[in-house]
Motif scaffolding. Structure first.
Motif, PDB file in Angstrom:
ATOM      1  N   ALA A  78       0.862  -1.185   0.000  1.00  0.00           N
ATOM      2  CA  ALA A  78       0.000   0.000   0.000  1.00  0.00           C
ATOM      3  C   ALA A  78       0.894   1.230   0.000  1.00  0.00           C
ATOM      4  CB  ALA A  78      -0.918  -0.001   1.211  1.00  0.00           C
ATOM      5  N   ILE A  79       0.605   2.142  -0.900  1.00  0.00           N
ATOM      6  CA  ILE A  79       1.396   3.377  -1.008  1.00  0.00           C
ATOM      7  C   ILE A  79       0.485   4.554  -0.690  1.00  0.00           C
ATOM      8  CG2 ILE A  79       2.722   4.864  -2.558  1.00  0.00           C
ATOM      9  CD1 ILE A  79       3.460   2.250  -4.088  1.00  0.00           C
ATOM     10  N   ASP A  80       0.843   5.288   0.344  1.00  0.00           N
ATOM     11  CA  ASP A  80       0.022   6.381   0.837  1.00  0.00           C
ATOM     12  C   ASP A  80       0.846   7.677   0.768  1.00  0.00           C
ATOM     13  OD1 ASP A  80      -1.790   7.999   2.108  1.00  0.00           O
ATOM     14  OD2 ASP A  80      -1.490   7.134   4.091  1.00  0.00           O
ATOM     15  N   TYR A  81       0.724   8.419  -0.229  1.00  0.00           N
ATOM     16  CA  TYR A  81      -0.113   8.362  -1.395  1.00  0.00           C
ATOM     17  C   TYR A  81       0.737   8.712  -2.603  1.00  0.00           C
ATOM     18  CZ  TYR A  81      -0.417  13.395  -0.453  1.00  0.00           C
ATOM     19  OH  TYR A  81      -0.109  14.700  -0.196  1.00  0.00           O
ATOM     20  N   MET A  82       0.260   8.437  -3.802  1.00  0.00           N
ATOM     21  CA  MET A  82       1.116   8.481  -4.985  1.00  0.00           C
ATOM     22  C   MET A  82       1.646   9.869  -5.323  1.00  0.00           C
ATOM     23  SD  MET A  82      -1.635   7.664  -7.992  1.00  0.00           S
ATOM     24  CE  MET A  82      -0.573   7.896  -9.356  1.00  0.00           C
ATOM     25  N   GLN A  83       0.931  10.928  -4.965  1.00  0.00           N
ATOM     26  CA  GLN A  83       1.415  12.275  -5.275  1.00  0.00           C
ATOM     27  C   GLN A  83       2.647  12.651  -4.453  1.00  0.00           C
ATOM     28  OE1 GLN A  83      -1.834  11.514  -5.073  1.00  0.00           O
ATOM     29  NE2 GLN A  83      -2.784  12.306  -6.920  1.00  0.00           N
ATOM     30  N   LEU A  84       2.940  11.894  -3.391  1.00  0.00           N
ATOM     31  CA  LEU A  84       4.126  12.183  -2.570  1.00  0.00           C
ATOM     32  C   LEU A  84       5.397  11.536  -3.102  1.00  0.00           C
ATOM     33  CD1 LEU A  84       2.890  12.006   1.134  1.00  0.00           C
ATOM     34  CD2 LEU A  84       3.513  14.007  -0.190  1.00  0.00           C
ATOM     35  N   ILE A  85       5.261  10.620  -4.055  1.00  0.00           N
ATOM     36  CA  ILE A  85       6.452   9.971  -4.598  1.00  0.00           C
ATOM     37  C   ILE A  85       7.284  11.020  -5.335  1.00  0.00           C
ATOM     38  CG2 ILE A  85       7.311   8.216  -6.198  1.00  0.00           C
ATOM     39  CD1 ILE A  85       4.723   6.636  -5.609  1.00  0.00           C
ATOM     40  N   ASN A  86       8.560  11.066  -5.013  1.00  0.00           N
ATOM     41  CA  ASN A  86       9.463  12.055  -5.579  1.00  0.00           C
ATOM     42  C   ASN A  86       9.861  11.631  -6.997  1.00  0.00           C
ATOM     43  OD1 ASN A  86      11.267  14.088  -5.999  1.00  0.00           O
ATOM     44  ND2 ASN A  86      12.731  13.436  -4.443  1.00  0.00           N
ATOM     45  N   HIS A  87       9.014  12.030  -7.953  1.00  0.00           N
ATOM     46  CA  HIS A  87       9.258  11.689  -9.357  1.00  0.00           C
ATOM     47  C   HIS A  87       8.679  12.801 -10.222  1.00  0.00           C
ATOM     48  CE1 HIS A  87       9.960   9.117 -12.829  1.00  0.00           C
ATOM     49  NE2 HIS A  87       8.744   9.407 -13.248  1.00  0.00           N
ATOM     50  N   HIS A  88       9.544  13.706 -10.672  1.00  0.00           N
ATOM     51  CA  HIS A  88       9.090  14.871 -11.443  1.00  0.00           C
ATOM     52  C   HIS A  88      10.017  15.146 -12.628  1.00  0.00           C
ATOM     53  CE1 HIS A  88       6.507  15.595  -7.992  1.00  0.00           C
ATOM     54  NE2 HIS A  88       7.571  15.526  -7.226  1.00  0.00           N
ATOM     55  N   PRO A  89      10.293  14.131 -13.457  1.00  0.00           N
ATOM     56  CA  PRO A  89      11.255  14.377 -14.541  1.00  0.00           C
ATOM     57  C   PRO A  89      10.758  15.356 -15.600  1.00  0.00           C
ATOM     58  CG  PRO A  89      10.276  12.205 -14.772  1.00  0.00           C
ATOM     59  CD  PRO A  89       9.826  12.751 -13.455  1.00  0.00           C
ATOM     60  N   THR A  90       9.453  15.402 -15.844  1.00  0.00           N
ATOM     61  CA  THR A  90       8.947  16.294 -16.899  1.00  0.00           C
ATOM     62  C   THR A  90       8.367  17.576 -16.337  1.00  0.00           C
ATOM     63  OG1 THR A  90       6.667  15.438 -16.924  1.00  0.00           O
ATOM     64  CG2 THR A  90       8.308  14.261 -18.261  1.00  0.00           C
ATOM     65  N   GLY A  91       8.015  17.564 -15.033  1.00  0.00           N
ATOM     66  CA  GLY A  91       7.359  18.729 -14.448  1.00  0.00           C
ATOM     67  C   GLY A  91       5.880  18.792 -14.763  1.00  0.00           C
ATOM     68  N   ASN A  92       5.379  17.837 -15.517  1.00  0.00           N
ATOM     69  CA  ASN A  92       3.959  17.747 -15.836  1.00  0.00           C
ATOM     70  C   ASN A  92       3.362  16.673 -14.929  1.00  0.00           C
ATOM     71  OD1 ASN A  92       1.582  16.472 -17.093  1.00  0.00           O
ATOM     72  ND2 ASN A  92       1.916  17.947 -18.734  1.00  0.00           N
ATOM     73  N   ASP A  93       2.526  17.095 -13.958  1.00  0.00           N
ATOM     74  CA  ASP A  93       2.002  16.154 -12.971  1.00  0.00           C
ATOM     75  C   ASP A  93       1.291  14.968 -13.606  1.00  0.00           C
ATOM     76  OD1 ASP A  93       3.008  17.639 -10.897  1.00  0.00           O
ATOM     77  OD2 ASP A  93       1.128  18.672 -10.459  1.00  0.00           O
ATOM     78  N   ASN A  94       0.520  15.221 -14.651  1.00  0.00           N
ATOM     79  CA  ASN A  94      -0.215  14.143 -15.312  1.00  0.00           C
ATOM     80  C   ASN A  94       0.743  13.090 -15.868  1.00  0.00           C
ATOM     81  OD1 ASN A  94      -2.683  12.946 -16.381  1.00  0.00           O
ATOM     82  ND2 ASN A  94      -1.902  13.562 -18.372  1.00  0.00           N
ATOM     83  N   ASN A  95       1.770  13.524 -16.580  1.00  0.00           N
ATOM     84  CA  ASN A  95       2.746  12.585 -17.146  1.00  0.00           C
ATOM     85  C   ASN A  95       3.564  11.889 -16.070  1.00  0.00           C
ATOM     86  OD1 ASN A  95       1.896  13.292 -19.712  1.00  0.00           O
ATOM     87  ND2 ASN A  95       3.559  14.747 -20.041  1.00  0.00           N
ATOM     88  N   ASP A  96       4.000  12.661 -15.058  1.00  0.00           N
ATOM     89  CA  ASP A  96       4.846  12.094 -14.013  1.00  0.00           C
ATOM     90  C   ASP A  96       4.081  11.067 -13.179  1.00  0.00           C
ATOM     91  OD1 ASP A  96       6.830  13.710 -14.980  1.00  0.00           O
ATOM     92  OD2 ASP A  96       6.623  15.235 -13.413  1.00  0.00           O
TER      93      ASP A  96
END
Length: 196
Positions: A78-96
């Motif tokens: 269980a991952i609480d929550y996905m928006q906290l994962i540090n992954h922003h290579p494009t800077g586009n939230d939808n794509n990341d």
């Protein structure tokens, strides 16, 4: 709280005098303490692992999940929550976030595990649009369930809160279905709606 049938607030306060006065089974502070210690030791033996890192990267998360699957045989993550994962290579939230969803889906298939991704919601959205920054996630997810609190005071009685479980997407069965369960906050558990 759930396992011992002791009110969560009373348990957190540590007021064993009050608990023993309200409880039939644990009717002395000593019995409450014994029960809490015994249940704590039992729960600590469960194969449950918590990785608390608010800055974890997607690569680190995949590594940790694979390590725990291989070392401990973990079957559910269980991952609480996905928006906290540090992954922003494009800077586009939808794509990341789409990258995160795809990576987790691929990992679940490769390791034959279940991964539950919690997500923030768009308060104005409904259905699949309720997933925050969700375009890619909608397409990748196998199942999307939203928990919606029912704020109608007529349906929320006796300290129980009605929660609507809405299946917006389900590759394995019917979608656009809803069910209602009752959340008992005092004991941190869901109960059958017929219990009222």
């Amino acid at each position: 709280a759930n396992e011992l049938d002791i009110d969560n607030t009373d348990l957190a306060s540590g007021d064993f005098e009050k608990i023993s006065g309200d409880h039939e089974l644990y009717n002395t502070p000593e019995l409450v303490l014994d029960a809490v210690e015994r249940k704590t030791a039992e729960l600590q033996q469960l194969p449950l692992f918590v990785i608390e890192n608010g800055r974890i990267t997607l690569a680190q998360m995949i590594y940790e999940i694979r390590r725990h699957v291989q070392k401990y045989g973990i079957r559910v993550v269980a991952i609480d929550y996905m928006q906290l994962i540090n992954h922003h290579p494009t800077g586009n939230d939808n794509n990341d976030l789409g990258d995160v969803a795809i990576a987790m889906k691929d990992l679940a298939k490769r390791e034959n595990i279940t991964i539950v991704l919690l997500s923030q919601i768009n308060r104005a959205g409904e259905g699949l649009d309720a997933i925050r920054d969700s375009g890619e996630v909608q397409a990748v997810a196998d199942v999307v369930v939203q928990l919606i609190p029912d704020t109608d005071p007529l349906t929320n009685t006796g300290g129980l809160l009605s929660i609507i479980f809405a299946w917006w997407k389900n590759r394995f069965g019917p979608a656009n279905k809803k069910a209602v369960l009752l959340f008992n906050g005092a004991y941190q558990r869901f109960e059958d709606n017929k219990a009222v």
